[in-house]
Design a protein around this motif. Structure first.
Motif, PDB file in Angstrom:
ATOM      1  N   UNK A 125     -13.375   7.206   4.549  1.00  0.00           N
ATOM      2  CA  UNK A 125     -12.972   8.607   4.445  1.00  0.00           C
ATOM      3  C   UNK A 125     -13.408   9.331   5.717  1.00  0.00           C
ATOM      4  N   UNK A 126     -12.476   9.442   6.662  1.00  0.00           N
ATOM      5  CA  UNK A 126     -12.808  10.008   7.972  1.00  0.00           C
ATOM      6  C   UNK A 126     -13.304  11.444   7.874  1.00  0.00           C
ATOM      7  N   UNK A 127     -12.819  12.175   6.840  1.00  0.00           N
ATOM      8  CA  UNK A 127     -13.228  13.580   6.688  1.00  0.00           C
ATOM      9  C   UNK A 127     -14.695  13.705   6.264  1.00  0.00           C
ATOM     10  N   UNK A 128     -15.296  12.559   5.848  1.00  0.00           N
ATOM     11  CA  UNK A 128     -16.718  12.549   5.514  1.00  0.00           C
ATOM     12  C   UNK A 128     -17.529  11.853   6.603  1.00  0.00           C
ATOM     13  N   UNK A 129     -16.864  11.585   7.736  1.00  0.00           N
ATOM     14  CA  UNK A 129     -17.559  10.953   8.840  1.00  0.00           C
ATOM     15  C   UNK A 129     -17.633   9.448   8.754  1.00  0.00           C
ATOM     16  N   UNK A 130     -16.923   8.832   7.778  1.00  0.00           N
ATOM     17  CA  UNK A 130     -16.932   7.378   7.634  1.00  0.00           C
ATOM     18  C   UNK A 130     -15.981   6.728   8.630  1.00  0.00           C
ATOM     19  N   UNK A 131     -16.228   5.472   8.940  1.00  0.00           N
ATOM     20  CA  UNK A 131     -15.341   4.708   9.811  1.00  0.00           C
ATOM     21  C   UNK A 131     -13.983   4.583   9.136  1.00  0.00           C
ATOM     22  N   UNK A 132     -12.875   5.057   9.758  1.00  0.00           N
ATOM     23  CA  UNK A 132     -11.565   5.027   9.114  1.00  0.00           C
ATOM     24  C   UNK A 132     -10.916   3.641   9.064  1.00  0.00           C
ATOM     25  N   UNK A 133     -11.572   2.639   9.642  1.00  0.00           N
ATOM     26  CA  UNK A 133     -11.000   1.295   9.650  1.00  0.00           C
ATOM     27  C   UNK A 133     -11.001   0.652   8.273  1.00  0.00           C
ATOM     28  N   UNK A 134     -10.243  -0.451   8.149  1.00  0.00           N
ATOM     29  CA  UNK A 134     -10.174  -1.185   6.887  1.00  0.00           C
ATOM     30  C   UNK A 134     -11.474  -1.925   6.619  1.00  0.00           C
ATOM     31  N   UNK A 135     -11.870  -1.947   5.365  1.00  0.00           N
ATOM     32  CA  UNK A 135     -13.058  -2.701   4.970  1.00  0.00           C
ATOM     33  C   UNK A 135     -12.844  -3.202   3.535  1.00  0.00           C
ATOM     34  N   UNK A 136     -13.491  -4.323   3.161  1.00  0.00           N
ATOM     35  CA  UNK A 136     -13.308  -4.865   1.808  1.00  0.00           C
ATOM     36  C   UNK A 136     -13.709  -3.858   0.729  1.00  0.00           C
ATOM     37  N   UNK A 167      11.060  -9.403  -5.501  1.00  0.00           N
ATOM     38  CA  UNK A 167      10.389  -8.379  -4.696  1.00  0.00           C
ATOM     39  C   UNK A 167      11.278  -7.160  -4.534  1.00  0.00           C
ATOM     40  N   UNK A 168      10.726  -5.975  -4.850  1.00  0.00           N
ATOM     41  CA  UNK A 168      11.333  -4.704  -4.452  1.00  0.00           C
ATOM     42  C   UNK A 168      10.655  -4.304  -3.153  1.00  0.00           C
ATOM     43  N   UNK A 169      11.342  -4.458  -2.058  1.00  0.00           N
ATOM     44  CA  UNK A 169      10.722  -4.375  -0.750  1.00  0.00           C
ATOM     45  C   UNK A 169      10.475  -2.942  -0.299  1.00  0.00           C
ATOM     46  N   UNK A 170       9.301  -2.748   0.293  1.00  0.00           N
ATOM     47  CA  UNK A 170       8.864  -1.470   0.840  1.00  0.00           C
ATOM     48  C   UNK A 170       9.939  -0.847   1.721  1.00  0.00           C
ATOM     49  N   UNK A 171       9.991   0.477   1.778  1.00  0.00           N
ATOM     50  CA  UNK A 171      10.996   1.193   2.560  1.00  0.00           C
ATOM     51  C   UNK A 171      11.127   0.600   3.964  1.00  0.00           C
ATOM     52  N   UNK A 172      12.344   0.235   4.319  1.00  0.00           N
ATOM     53  CA  UNK A 172      12.601  -0.440   5.584  1.00  0.00           C
ATOM     54  C   UNK A 172      12.227   0.437   6.776  1.00  0.00           C
ATOM     55  N   UNK A 173      12.539   1.721   6.711  1.00  0.00           N
ATOM     56  CA  UNK A 173      12.249   2.624   7.826  1.00  0.00           C
ATOM     57  C   UNK A 173      10.787   3.065   7.777  1.00  0.00           C
ATOM     58  N   UNK A 174       9.887   2.129   8.065  1.00  0.00           N
ATOM     59  CA  UNK A 174       8.446   2.395   8.064  1.00  0.00           C
ATOM     60  C   UNK A 174       7.821   1.750   9.298  1.00  0.00           C
ATOM     61  N   UNK A 175       6.744   2.347   9.761  1.00  0.00           N
ATOM     62  CA  UNK A 175       6.012   1.772  10.884  1.00  0.00           C
ATOM     63  C   UNK A 175       5.134   0.624  10.399  1.00  0.00           C
ATOM     64  N   UNK A 176       4.838  -0.349  11.273  1.00  0.00           N
ATOM     65  CA  UNK A 176       3.904  -1.419  10.878  1.00  0.00           C
ATOM     66  C   UNK A 176       2.538  -0.824  10.564  1.00  0.00           C
ATOM     67  N   UNK A 177       1.860  -1.380   9.557  1.00  0.00           N
ATOM     68  CA  UNK A 177       0.587  -0.825   9.112  1.00  0.00           C
ATOM     69  C   UNK A 177      -0.616  -1.440   9.815  1.00  0.00           C
TER      70      UNK A 177
END
Length: 437
Positions: free
Chosen positions: A191-202, A295-305
């Motif tokens: 949660x970046x708004x709380x000063x946490x690292x915004x990166x992915x973590x388990x 599979x119902x595939x995620x919206x095609x017009x999306x940026x890579x995550x």
């Protein structure tokens, strides 16, 4: 008192908004008609040039090449469609059309219910058949959709509707088709708004959350195998998952989550399952294929995550899954989901630019979607004995430059292609002297 006055004004504005330019649902078909000369895109990969399609009592009774299909023209109305194209009505999977009208007006928002486990919440009874947003889908050929609730771990039960009706009872073509789950996230962002690292973590609570979901399913199964002495509505709503009368839809994106979700359904004895979103589905395609998971595939017009994914990761995933032999449809959830549902055919068109043929792309929003939703016996393709839910386009319906509808039919009823948007366009075109092309 002042607050109540403001609320009344908002409700009056909402009523005016809902009533403006709403088209009256079309009457039942009373006379046979034939569409002659168009290129018919069947929806199953086949194409018929210079076709004839005959419709009687809302059902396709004849379809074939014009040169070899005898026709008694005096007995029916004839629609000359030479140089045009005919398609099955497009189907929006995993949609929320009709559940929200104005996001800022709480009284018009029936998107989700309070609570974590809500399998008994039925989206169909909240569906607004007279929604202006629903109406605006039809000029692009989007004629059918799945109405899905949101929120919680088990969000509720979805239904399938057609987009020209007075009320939800008239609109429904299949009620309570499946139950939807939001799978726990195996990773989370700080949660970046709380000063946490915004990166992915388990996600430290992942195993606990999966166990809670497993326990709930085990309890539901035990209840449905018991004497049901004390009525439990949520557990009763889940009975269809165990007797194969309902589909299990699991919203999950990451490869680990998809794998765990498939194993979860397998351990529960559930055979009818669909992954919704499936951002990394192509990375575990073998597991999906082995377990016959669609599979119902995620919206095609999306940026890579993820930063190490190709720029066109979402564009080409449909091709990868189709090549792997997986049943795939497209869904449109995300920002401005309901508005973007009208772009469904153009999402399919993007997959053509990244490997699929036009007919394969068409299947993603017609027959494939109908198969996943369990309505392919009547919808999704142009075949004898199926519903005449179809439209005529001046050009390629997957191309926004040429998808211009001249006719549309739902169950053989000739529906209006006018909406509040076309009304306003004509009004201001006249004001500013803009001529229609």
């Amino acid at each position: 008192m002042k607050t109540f006055k403001h609320i009344n004004i908002l409700l009056l504005m909402l009523c005016f908004t809902l009533s403006f330019s709403q088209q009256t649902p079309a009457p039942e078909q009373t006379k046979d008609f034939a569409i002659v000369g168009a290129t018919a895109h069947i929806g199953n990969g086949e194409v018929i040039e210079n076709s004839i399609i005959v419709v009687s009592n809302g059902i396709i009774t004849i379809i074939g090449p014009e040169a070899s299909t005898p026709l008694t023209r005096q007995a029916m109305d004839i629609i000359d469609a030479k140089g045009k194209h005919i398609y099955p009505g497009f189907i929006v999977s995993n949609g929320t059309l009709g559940l929200v009208e104005v996001d800022a007006v709480k009284a018009s928002d029936d998107l989700s219910e309070l609570g974590t486990y809500n399998p008994h919440v039925r989206s169909i009874i909240a569906y607004n058949a007279e929604s202006k947003v629903v109406e605006s889908m039809r000029p692009n050929g989007v004629l059918l959709g799945q109405v899905v609730p949101r929120g919680g771990r088990i969000t509720g039960t979805s239904s399938i509707v057609q987009y020209d009706a007075w009320n939800w009872e008239d609109a429904a073509i299949k009620t309570d088709d499946g139950i939807h789950i939001n799978w726990p996230n195996s990773f989370s962002r700080g949660r970046w708004w709380l000063g946490e690292d915004p990166g992915l973590k388990p996600n430290k609570d992942y195993s606990k959350q999966v166990k809670e979901l497993t326990d709930y399913f085990n309890e539901a199964k035990a209840y449905n195998n018991g004497d049901k002495a004390k009525k439990h509505l949520p557990f009763e709503a889940m009975s269809g998952l165990f007797d194969d009368s309902k589909q299990l839809y699991i919203n999950v994106d990451d490869a680990k989550g998809i794998t765990d979700a498939v194993n979860f359904a397998k351990n529960q004895g559930i055979t009818k399952m669909t992954i919704v979103g499936g951002y990394q589905a192509s990375e575990v395609a073998d597991i999906l294929k082995q377990n016959n998971v669609s599979v119902m595939l995620k919206r095609v017009h999306s940026l890579p995550e993820l930063e190490d994914h190709d720029y066109d990761y979402t564009f080409k995933q449909a091709k990868q899954l189709v090549d792997a032999g997986i049943l795939v449809s497209l869904e449109t959830s995300g920002d401005m989901e309901r508005m973007n549902s009208r772009n469904l055919p153009f999402y399919a068109g993007t997959t053509v630019a990244h490997g699929l043929t036009k007919e394969q792309a068409l299947q993603l929003i017609t027959l494939n979607a109908a198969k996943i939703l369990g309505i392919d016996n009547m919808y999704g393709s142009l075949e004898v004995g199926k519903s005449a839910t179809l439209f005529i386009s001046e050009g390629d319906a997957l191309d926004m430059r040429t998808n211009n509808l001249s006719h549309a039919f739902i169950d053989g009823r000739s529906i209006s292609l006018e909406t509040h948007q076309t009304t306003l366009w004509k009004r201001y075109s006249e004001k500013y002297g803009i001529k229609e092309n």
